[in-house]
Design a protein around this motif. Structure first.
Motif, PDB file in Angstrom:
ATOM      1  N   ASN A 333       0.817  -1.217   0.000  1.00 32.55           N
ATOM      2  CA  ASN A 333       0.000   0.000   0.000  1.00 32.55           C
ATOM      3  C   ASN A 333       0.850   1.266   0.000  1.00 32.55           C
ATOM      4  N   THR A 334       1.889   1.231  -0.835  1.00 35.37           N
ATOM      5  CA  THR A 334       2.757   2.387  -1.026  1.00 35.37           C
ATOM      6  C   THR A 334       3.074   2.525  -2.518  1.00 35.37           C
ATOM      7  N   TRP A 335       3.556   3.717  -2.876  1.00 34.74           N
ATOM      8  CA  TRP A 335       3.931   3.987  -4.262  1.00 34.74           C
ATOM      9  C   TRP A 335       5.403   3.666  -4.482  1.00 34.74           C
ATOM     10  N   HIS A 336       5.695   3.058  -5.625  1.00 37.80           N
ATOM     11  CA  HIS A 336       7.065   2.801  -6.046  1.00 37.80           C
ATOM     12  C   HIS A 336       7.297   3.436  -7.410  1.00 37.80           C
ATOM     13  N   GLN A 337       8.568   3.546  -7.787  1.00 36.68           N
ATOM     14  CA  GLN A 337       8.945   4.100  -9.073  1.00 36.68           C
ATOM     15  C   GLN A 337       9.734   3.061  -9.862  1.00 36.68           C
ATOM     16  N   ALA A 338       9.648   3.154 -11.190  1.00 37.00           N
ATOM     17  CA  ALA A 338      10.355   2.198 -12.036  1.00 37.00           C
ATOM     18  C   ALA A 338      10.624   2.836 -13.392  1.00 37.00           C
ATOM     19  N   ASP A 339      11.532   2.231 -14.135  1.00 37.29           N
ATOM     20  CA  ASP A 339      11.832   2.687 -15.487  1.00 37.29           C
ATOM     21  C   ASP A 339      11.002   1.959 -16.537  1.00 37.29           C
ATOM     22  N   ASP A 340      10.406   0.850 -16.150  1.00 37.69           N
ATOM     23  CA  ASP A 340       9.581   0.078 -17.071  1.00 37.69           C
ATOM     24  C   ASP A 340       8.349  -0.388 -16.328  1.00 37.69           C
ATOM     25  N   TRP A 341       7.385  -0.970 -17.053  1.00 36.14           N
ATOM     26  CA  TRP A 341       6.110  -1.328 -16.436  1.00 36.14           C
ATOM     27  C   TRP A 341       6.093  -2.756 -15.903  1.00 36.14           C
ATOM     28  N   GLN A 342       7.208  -3.448 -15.976  1.00 37.53           N
ATOM     29  CA  GLN A 342       7.245  -4.758 -15.347  1.00 37.53           C
ATOM     30  C   GLN A 342       8.678  -5.129 -14.984  1.00 37.53           C
ATOM     31  N   GLY A 343       8.783  -6.050 -14.015  1.00 40.89           N
ATOM     32  CA  GLY A 343      10.083  -6.475 -13.544  1.00 40.89           C
ATOM     33  C   GLY A 343      10.895  -7.179 -14.616  1.00 40.89           C
ATOM     34  N   ALA A 344      12.213  -7.054 -14.498  1.00 39.69           N
ATOM     35  CA  ALA A 344      13.106  -7.619 -15.506  1.00 39.69           C
ATOM     36  C   ALA A 344      13.367  -9.103 -15.290  1.00 39.69           C
ATOM     37  N   PHE A 427       5.455  -7.739 -10.462  1.00 39.32           N
ATOM     38  CA  PHE A 427       5.264  -6.441 -11.097  1.00 39.32           C
ATOM     39  C   PHE A 427       5.254  -6.625 -12.605  1.00 39.32           C
ATOM     40  N   GLY A 428       4.066  -6.519 -13.201  1.00 41.23           N
ATOM     41  CA  GLY A 428       3.917  -6.701 -14.633  1.00 41.23           C
ATOM     42  C   GLY A 428       2.801  -7.687 -14.924  1.00 41.23           C
ATOM     43  N   ALA A 429       2.847  -8.278 -16.108  1.00 44.41           N
ATOM     44  CA  ALA A 429       1.807  -9.198 -16.552  1.00 44.41           C
ATOM     45  C   ALA A 429       2.266 -10.637 -16.383  1.00 44.41           C
TER      46      ALA A 429
END
Length: 554
Positions: A333-344, A427-429
Motif C-alpha cells: 500500500n505504497t507507491w514505487h517508481q520504475a523505469d519500465d512497467w514490469q520487472g526484468a 510487477f507486470g503481466a
C-alpha cells in the motif's frame, strides 16, 4: 469566467458545442481540451477537479460535446469521427483570441480515446495529452481479451450510450426498454442470446452495440479505429493513467508501451509516462471492492495533471525528474517508481498434483521445482449453465474480493504454494503456459492470480482468459492436448513472508467475460438450447510443464 454553448462548425457542416472556462486576467493562455459524450456539464468531474479549478490555475478549459451528443449536431457512432473532429477542434481553438496557440488534452475512458485518436491526426499546436483508463487498440484493449468479449462492461456501456440516442431520436418504446435494463444493469449479461438483447435490438437505434458483438475477431471494422496501428503518427508526450482494477487496464498499459517504443518522434518516445494506482474505473480512491488501500491511495491526480500541463504548456520545468512509471504496490500500500512497467526477472511456478486439484479442498500445488516424472492430470467440468463467477461475483466485477467461497467449487482447479519464506514483488503481466485438452470443439481457459493471507483470505489480484478459436483457429480440436499460453492483466503486488501464491484455472469468469457455448455455436448466439458441457484436462508432467511465470523485481 464561463461561456456556455460556444458553437464550432466542422468542415462537413456539423456544429459542435462546448463550454469555455477562462482564467482571470484576460491574457492569452494555453488551452486544455476535453471531448466527451456524457454531457459537457459533467466534464468528468466524477474523477477530475471541476474545469473551473484548472482555469483558476491559468488555463482556458474547453469541454466539448462530441458529434451526436449533448448539444452537438450529427449522429454518434463511438470512436468513428473523433480523430478528424478532434483535430479540427484543435485548429479552431488556436485561432480564438484567448488562446496562445498551445493545446493540451485530458480525460479518462472515452475522453482518453478522443485524445489518442486526435493526436494520431498530428494537429498543429497539440503539445501534450493525458489519456487515462483507455486503449489504443479498441478490439484487444477495450472490448475483447484474447477473443473473449468483456461482456458486462461492453453491454453495460452500450446500454448507457444508447439511452441518449433513444431520447434524441424520440424513440419512446426503445427508451423505456433501455431505462428498464439500466435499472438493473448488472443482470443484463444473463440475457441470451446477448446479441439479441431487446434493449439494443430496435432497428431504429444506432447499430454500434450490435456491431461490437458481431465483429468478434480483428479486422477492418476495428482497424479503422485502431490507434495502435498508427502510433508512429503520435508525436506528443503522454501521461497514461491506469488502475489495477480498471476494465481497460490492459489497454492503458499497452498504450504506454506502444508509444514508448513507436511514437512518431524521439521527443514523444522519451516522454511517455505511466501512473498505475489501485483504482477501479470510478472512483479513484482508497477503496476497490473489499480492499482498503490506505491513505497513500488517495493520490492527488489533479495536482499531478497541473504539474504535467505547467511543464509542457507553460515551460515551468515542473516535470523534470519524474519517474517513467509510478505504481502502487498492493500488499505494501505504497507507491514505487520504475523505469519500465514490469520487472526484468521472473519466477516460474510449476503446477503439481496427484490428480485431484479441483477446488480449495484438492491437492493442487505450485512449486519452483519442475517435474522430472509423470503426474496424473487434473480434470474439471465446465458447465455454461453454472458458470464460475467473475472475481467479485455477478454484481461486483472490479476490486479486491475474497475468492475462498468461489474456490470451494469443483468447477475449477486450485494450485497453491507453501507459505513463502521471503517477500516477492510481482510487477507486470504474469503469463501462464498450460497444456490443456477439452472434450469440446470450442473452449475457454481462464487463469487467476490470488494472494492468500495467513488467515486463509484469498484476495483476487489479476485474471486472464483465452479462447480456443482466437489462440488456435482451425488448428484446435477436441480431445487433443494444446499449448495454451497467454498473459494475465498486469499488477504490482507484494506477496509477504508467510503468504501463499495461488493460481486458479477455470473455463469461464462470468459475466466479466462472455461464456463459451462449448460447440460450434458463436458465443453471441448462445442460448440454453445450444450450449454444451465439457471436460477440461490440465496436464503437468516432465514433457508438459504447465506453469505460471511471474515478472518480479530484484
Amino acid at each position: 469566467m464561463l461561456e456556455r454553448g460556444v458553437h464550432f462548425r466542422l468542415s462537413d457542416g456539423t456544429i459542435l458545442v462546448s463550454d469555455h472556462y477562462y482564467p482571470p486576467g484576460g491574457e492569452q493562455q494555453p488551452t486544455l481540451l476535453m471531448r466527451q459524450p456524457y454531457g459537457r456539464d459533467i466534464a468528468s468531474t466524477v474523477v477530475y477537479a471541476h474545469p473551473a479549478w484548472f482555469a483558476r490555475h491559468g488555463y482556458n478549459v474547453v469541454i466539448q460535446d462530441v458529434r451526436g451528443r449533448g448539444g452537438s449536431e450529427g449522429s454518434f457512432y463511438p470512436f468513428r469521427h473523433e480523430g478528424r473532429d478532434g483535430a479540427e477542434t484543435i485548429a479552431w481553438l488556436r485561432t480564438r483570441p484567448e488562446s496562445n496557440g498551445r493545446i493540451g488534452m485530458y480525460g479518462f475512458s472515452y475522453q482518453g480515446a478522443t485524445q489518442l485518436l486526435a493526436a494520431a491526426e498530428r494537429p498543429e499546436g497539440l503539445e501534450c495529452i493525458a489519456p487515462a483508463m483507455t486503449a489504443c487498440d479498441l478490439f484487444a484493449g477495450w472490448f475483447y481479451h484474447n477473443g473473449a468479449l468483456r461482456l458486462s462492461s461492453s453491454l453495460g456501456w452500450g446500454l448507457q450510450m444508447l439511452k441518449e440516442d433513444a431520447r434524441r431520436l424520440e424513440l419512446h418504446a426503445a427508451s423505456a426498454r433501455l431505462e428498464t435494463a439500466w435499472l438493473n444493469v448488472r443482470s443484463q449479461a444473463e440475457y441470451l442470446p446477448y446479441r439479441a438483447h431487446p434493449a439494443i435490438s430496435d432497428p431504429a437505434l444506432p447499430s454500434y452495440v450490435r456491431d461490437w458483438f458481431t465483429h468478434s475477431e480483428p479486422g477492418e471494422y476495428w482497424s479503422a479505429m485502431d490507434v495502435s496501428l498508427r502510433t508512429h503518427c503520435i508525436e506528443v508526450p503522454a501521461l497514461h493513467v491506469s488502475g489495477w482494477y480498471d476494465t481497460y487496464l490492459e489497454g492503458s498499459v499497452r498504450g504506454f508501451d506502444l508509444l514508448r517504443s513507436s511514437a512518431g518522434s524521439e521527443h514523444a518516445r522519451q516522454h511517455q509516462y505511466l501512473l498505475a494506482g489501485p483504482w477501479m474505473h470510478i472512483p479513484w480512491s482508497d477503496r476497490a471492492g473489499e480492499g482498503n488501500f490506505g491513505a497513500e491511495a488517495l493520490f492527488n491526480t489533479d495536482s499531478l495533471l497541473l504539474r504535467w500541463f505547467h511543464h509542457w504548456l507553460k515551460d515551468a520545468d515542473t516535470w523534470s525528474g519524474e519517474p517513467r512509471v509510478r505504481h502502487f504496490v498492493l500488499g505494501l500500500n505504497t507507491w514505487h517508481q520504475a523505469d519500465d512497467w514490469q520487472g526484468a526477472s521472473r519466477v516460474t511456478l510449476y503446477l503439481h498434483s496427484n490428480g485431484r486439484a479441483e477446488s480449495l479442498k484438492g491437492d493442487g500445488n505450485l512449486s519452483v521445482l519442475a517435474l522430472d516424472s509423470a503426474e496424473p492430470p487434473d480434470l474439471f467440468v465446465y458447465d455454461p449453465e453454472v458458470p464460475v463467477p467473475a472475481p467479485g461475483g455477478p454484481l461486483s466485477l472490479a476490486g479486491v474480493f475474497d475468492q475462498a467461497a468461489i474456490e470451494a467449487g469443483n468447477n475449477m482447479l486450485v494450485y497453491t504454494t507453501d507459505p513463502i519464506s521471503k517477500p516477492l514483488h510481482v510487477f507486470g503481466a504474469p503469463r501462464v503456459v498450460l497444456y490443456v485438452a477439452t472434450s469440446a470443439p470450442a473452449a475457454d481457459v481462464t487463469a487467476k492470480l490470488v494472494r492468500v493471507l495467513p488467515s486463509g483470505r484469498a484476495e483476487f489480484i489479476c485474471i486472464g482468459i483465452a479462447r480456443s478459436a482466437f489462440l488456435f483457429g482451425d488448428r484446435y480440436s477436441a480431445d487433443s492436448v494444446h499449448h495454451w499460453e497467454f498473459d494475465l492483466e498486469p499488477t504490482s503486488c507484494m506477496f509477504g513472508k508467510g503468504e501463499r501464491i495461488r493460481l486458479e484455472v477455470a473455463g469461464c469468469a462470468f459475466p466479466l467475460y462472455d461464456r463459451n457455448p462449448g460447440n460450434d455455436t458463436l458465443p453471441r448466439e448462445m442460448t440454453p438450447f445450444n450450449w454444451s458441457r465439457s471436460t477440461h484436462i490440465v496436464h503437468h508432467n516432465s514433457e508438459q510443464r504447465s506453469a505460471i511465470y511471474l515478472p518480479v523485481t530484484a
